[in-house]
Scaffold this motif. Structure first.
Motif, short mmCIF file in Angstrom:
data_model
loop_
_atom_site.label_atom_id
_atom_site.label_comp_id
_atom_site.label_asym_id
_atom_site.label_seq_id
_atom_site.Cartn_x
_atom_site.Cartn_y
_atom_site.Cartn_z
N ASN A 59 -97.02 22.90 -56.57
CA ASN A 59 -96.24 22.29 -55.49
C ASN A 59 -96.93 22.52 -54.15
O ASN A 59 -96.99 21.64 -53.29
CB ASN A 59 -94.83 22.87 -55.44
N ARG A 113 -99.82 20.27 -53.84
CA ARG A 113 -99.34 18.92 -53.52
C ARG A 113 -98.94 18.81 -52.06
O ARG A 113 -99.25 17.86 -51.37
CB ARG A 113 -98.16 18.56 -54.43
N ALA A 114 -98.24 19.86 -51.59
CA ALA A 114 -97.78 19.85 -50.20
C ALA A 114 -98.97 19.76 -49.27
O ALA A 114 -98.97 19.00 -48.30
CB ALA A 114 -96.96 21.12 -49.91
N GLY A 131 -101.81 18.55 -50.08
CA GLY A 131 -102.34 17.19 -50.25
C GLY A 131 -101.61 16.20 -49.36
O GLY A 131 -102.19 15.25 -48.86
N ARG A 132 -100.29 16.43 -49.19
CA ARG A 132 -99.51 15.53 -48.33
C ARG A 132 -99.78 15.80 -46.86
O ARG A 132 -99.29 15.08 -46.00
CB ARG A 132 -98.02 15.75 -48.58
N GLY A 133 -100.51 16.85 -46.60
CA GLY A 133 -100.84 17.12 -45.20
C GLY A 133 -100.03 18.27 -44.62
O GLY A 133 -100.15 18.57 -43.43
N GLU A 134 -99.17 18.90 -45.45
CA GLU A 134 -98.41 20.04 -44.93
C GLU A 134 -99.29 21.28 -44.97
O GLU A 134 -99.04 22.21 -45.76
CB GLU A 134 -97.16 20.28 -45.77
N TYR A 178 -98.65 25.42 -45.61
CA TYR A 178 -97.60 25.62 -46.60
C TYR A 178 -97.84 26.94 -47.33
O TYR A 178 -98.95 27.23 -47.74
CB TYR A 178 -97.65 24.46 -47.60
N SER A 205 -104.39 28.22 -47.36
CA SER A 205 -103.50 27.33 -46.64
C SER A 205 -103.52 27.65 -45.15
O SER A 205 -103.57 26.77 -44.30
CB SER A 205 -102.08 27.47 -47.20
#
Lengths: 759, 120
Positions: free
Chosen positions: A306, A309-310, A312-315, A318, A339
């Motif tokens: 997760n 993925r986060a 990857g979404r640009g967060e 995280y 991160s």
């Protein structure tokens, strides 16, 4: 189907469990055998009990007979007395069908009941055995159509000699109540005699006499060997039976116990099933635990996925929450560190981007520097910053206005002075921290409370044009990575500064050219009152208008728009403007002026630019307006006393497109009070933020509304309306000319009109 | 509205669809599309402006420059214009006398094709 890690772990556990399962089943089977043996042992015990009970019964019979015989022998009873004694014993022991005293020669001395029912007992095996020397013997009396009876013969000794034999025939049906039946309800107890014949059957009295004779176990028991019976079947019982056969001591008979396998082995089966159940339950529990532990194992992996993925979404930044100390915990920590670093470099990239954006957002140097310094200081969590420029003339460093967000004080540093001076001179970044360093190198900053500073040169084409200085007042060290970032910022600042300076120079040049072109806004001529307005866009464009007195009260009115922006447009505009002035001399007709303009401008085809032009000549005395239009928006002529304006839209192509284009002239009548509005498309195509254009109609409406007002006021109102319409400053040049025809001769005192009209 | 330019071929004729606004900033894209579309010999182009919502003088300059280049190579550049405000722009500038302008695309394509077949 896709198995997750949990599924796989559960599968592995399941596979590992298979040997356990097999072992469990094997053990269970072995246990079954054990249990089966136990059952058989139980049956053997039951058979022994049966045997011993039967023996006891026979012994009791022997004792009774011995007692009777001894009583008879101890004193000479008359036969009648013996019969009475025997009868009394029979009365006492009702199992005796018959009881007789037999002489060794086989004669029946006395019997109860009297009679000759068993007169031939002397021929029986039991009597023969006793007479042959056995203390007692038992036999079976069997006859057709009669149930077998037990015969027990007991010798009555008199010294070494056999005095008599007491022979009793026992009703075997009377044995049943006398046997302590410790047998389970499904168990059958059977007594067989030495010939294997069924003598007594506890549960199935009707069992054929020779039913068991051939059973090896029975034969073994008759030989004195206790044996198990397995898999015995008989028609009446149905299923297979198991049991045991044991010898009956002293009698050479056997006691047999039989039980249907179904009931006998039920506990075995139950036990086996139970065990199997436990094994399966254990395996199930194992798999379940694997699943649960798998969750424990996979939860961090899922959390990491997760997290990935986060990111990857640009967060970026995280964090995964993981309270573990194992390898997965380490992975989580590594992930969080990654991160965090990503977030940091992301923030740096964002800061760089925002600085780049800021660098592109404006070309005004003062605004630009203020924004850039603010962005950079906040990106580096610095308390302020200064951009110093090298003064080309002196080599000093100077601060342009507004570029300083934090450091007050000096605005000029001598060459090599302080931190900034050194960096500018050396061309290398420097970082200062600690009071001592500042005292030695830049007491000025120390005095301002600065405790850490980083300073990097601004370079354009290898030349240092200034420095970027960042300061911190609190505890803050600028590290190597900060310096690299500041250098990256500095590159952008330098580019932006260079760009702004170049743009400023260009704009200055274009502005100078343009300024030369725009006439004074207000002109008053003998026959006309004219108001002109020109608002340049941020980028210099190519609109111009001209009011050209041509003698005899005639006035040439021109408005033009050059395509394009910047210096090319401005120079073409100037060229067109001078051509026009040259061609209109002597009041040449408009069509000739325009055709000549076109001929010259078409030759400039290389520029790729073209010009729209409206040129008209008003002759107030004659009351005419002769005009030619070359691709320019048609001016409006609002005649006095006429409700709607007329568009002066004679056909004509843009200048510079086609050398052979034809430009006709149109002549219209004009009179005092008539109002002429000439404009460029910057007016009618002014756009509201939602995209809607100002349009012809709003211009016409304003014109009609203010038709009685002075041209000055009309022009002001229109420009104000257009300004309100577009809001955020013009995107295109806007030019507007409002001219009113005056009664001829109204403006006496005409000076040199040329002086007024053209600068 | 963002400018969207699409090119397709109808036999020998290249049709360029222009949807949205053409101004100082988007005109270079129109210029590029025109250059690419004028690759034929002779170049036969139809520019469909029926979905064009706004044009300024930069767009006219791009179209005019393309027209000049295409004429030099004996080609044709026909326009399809169905909107009055676009049509008005051509009328004001006199360019309606320079460009063949049609109100339907099939007509424009037919005329362009006919022009091509007249060439040797």
């Amino acid at each position: 189907m896709r198995l997750g890690i949990r599924g796989k772990v559960a599968c592995v556990i399941l596979i590992c469990m298979v040997p356990v399962l097999v072992l469990g089943v094997l053990l269970s089977l072995q246990q079954d055998q054990g249990r089966r043996n136990l059952v058989l042992r139980t049956q053997q015990d039951a058979a022994h009990t049966l045997a011993s009970d039967f023996s006891t019964f026979v012994e009791n019979t022997v004792h009774a007979e011995l007692a009777a015989g001894s009583a008879v022998e101890s004193q000479p009873y008359p036969v009648v007395g013996i019969v009475q004694l025997l009868a009394s014993i029979r009365a006492y022991d009702t199992s005796f069908l018959w009881l007789g005293l037999i002489m060794p020669d086989g004669r029946v001395e006395a019997s109860a009941p009297p009679g000759d029912a068993y007169t031939n007992v002397a021929t029986h095996w039991a009597f023969a055995a006793v007479r042959a020397g056995a203390p007692w013997a038992a036999g079976v009396i069997s006859a057709p159509n009669r149930r077998p009876e037990l015969e027990v013969a007991t010798g009555i000794p008199e010294g070494p000699r056999l005095a008599a034999v007491v022979d009793g025939v026992v009703d075997l049906t009377r044995v049943r109540p006398m046997l302590p039946t410790g047998l389970a309800s499904d168990m059958d107890g059977i007594i067989v005699d030495n010939g294997g014949r069924v003598v007594f059957d506890l549960r199935r009295p009707g069992r054929p006499v020779n039913a068991l004779a051939s059973l090896p176990a029975v034969q073994a028991a008759l030989r004195g060997q206790p044996s198990m019976i397995e898999g015995y079947r008989d028609a009446a019982a149905g299923g297979p039976q198991i049991g045991a056969a044991v010898p009956i001591a002293d009698l050479r008979w056997a006691a047999v116990v039989l039980e249907p396998e179904r009931t006998a082995l039920a506990p075995v089966r139950r036990g086996g099933q139970e065990e199997l159940g436990w094994v399966v339950a254990a395996v199930g529990l194992g798999v379940f635990l694997a699943w649960v532990l798998g969750a424990e194992l996979t939860a961090p992996i899922v959390a990491l996925a997760n997290g990935a993925r986060a990111i990857g979404r640009g967060e970026v930044g995280y964090r995964v929450r993981m309270r573990r100390t194992d390898e997965l915990g380490e992975l989580g920590t590594a992930f969080n560190e990654m991160s965090e670093r990503l977030a940091r470099s992301h923030a740096e990239i964002n800061a760089l981007q925002s600085v780049s954006d800021a660098a592109l957002s404006t070309v005004r140097l003062d605004e630009l520097l203020a924004r850039l310094v603010q962005h950079i200081a906040s990106a580096l969590r610095a308390d302020g910053g200064t951009v110093w420029f090298v003064d080309d003339a002196t080599g000093d460093l100077i601060v342009p206005q507004d570029s300083d967000t934090g450091a007050a004080g000096a605005r000029r540093l001598a060459r090599g002075e302080g931190l900034a001076g050194r960096v500018a001179d050396g061309g290398r970044a420097l970082v200062l921290s600690g009071e001592e360093a500042f005292r030695a190198l830049d007491p000025r900053l120390l005095a301002q409370g600065v405790r850490a500073a980083a300073c990097v040169p601004l370079r354009v084409g290898g030349r240092v044009i200034g420095v970027l200085e960042l300061i911190a007042r609190g505890e803050r060290d600028f590290r190597a990575q900060d310096v690299r970032l500041i250098e990256a910022f500095a590159d952008r600042v330098a580019l932006a500064v260079d760009n702004a300076r170049a743009y400023g120079r260009q704009r200055e040049i274009a502005g100078v050219i343009q300024e030369a072109l725009v006439p004074t806004p207000s002109v008053r001529l003998p026959g006309m009152a004219i108001a002109g307005r020109y608002v340049p866009s941020r980028e210099v464009g190519g609109d111009f208008y001209a009011v050209l007195p041509l003698g005899h009260g005639r006035v040439g009115l021109a408005i033009a728009d050059v395509t394009g922006k910047g210096i090319p447009a401005a120079t073409l505009s100037a060229r067109a403007r001078y051509l026009l002035e040259a061609f209109v001399l002597d009041g040449r007709p408009s069509e000739a002026v325009v055709a000549r303009m076109n001929a010259v401008l078409t030759r400039d085809a290389a520029s790729g630019l073209f010009v729209s032009l409206f040129y008209g000549m008003v002759d107030p005395e004659a009351g005419t307006l002769r005009y030619t239009r070359a691709g320019h928006p048609a001016p409006f002529l609002l005649r006095a006393g006429v409700q709607a304006p007329e568009a002066l839209d004679a056909p004509g192509l843009l200048l510079g497109v086609d050398p052979a284009a034809r430009y006709p002239a149109v002549e219209v009548q004009v009179g005092p009070g008539d109002l002429l509005a000439m404009f460029t498309d910057g007016i009618t195509e002014a756009r509201r933020p939602d995209g809607e254009l100002f349009g012809d109609q709003r211009l016409v409406d304003t014109l009609i509304e203010l038709r009685e007002a002075q041209p000055e006021r009309i022009a002001d109102e229109i420009m104000a309306a257009v300004g309100r319409w577009s809001g955020d400053g013009p995107t295109d040049d806007q030019a507007l000319v409002i001219a009113r025809v005056l009664p001829w001769g109204a403006n006496v005192g005409e000076r040199s009109a040329r002086e007024h009209a053209v600068r | 509205m963002e400018l969207q330019i699409g090119a397709r071929t109808e036999g020998t004729v290249t049709v360029i669809d222009v949807a949205g606004e053409i101004d100082l900033y988007t005109a270079p894209r129109l210029e590029e599309a025109l250059t690419r579309g004028a690759a034929g010999a002779p170049p036969l182009l139809v520019v469909n402006l029926s979905k064009t919502t706004y044009m300024d003088s930069t767009a006219l300059r791009v179209l005019t420059a393309a027209l000049k280049r295409i004429h030099e190579r004996d080609g044709t550049l026909a326009l399809v214009s169905t909107q009055s405000k676009i049509g008005k722009l051509f009328t004001i500038t006199g360019l309606d006398q320079v460009f063949p302008i049609y109100s339907t695309e099939p007509e424009a394509i037919e005329k362009a094709r006919a022009h091509g077949s007249r060439q040797p």
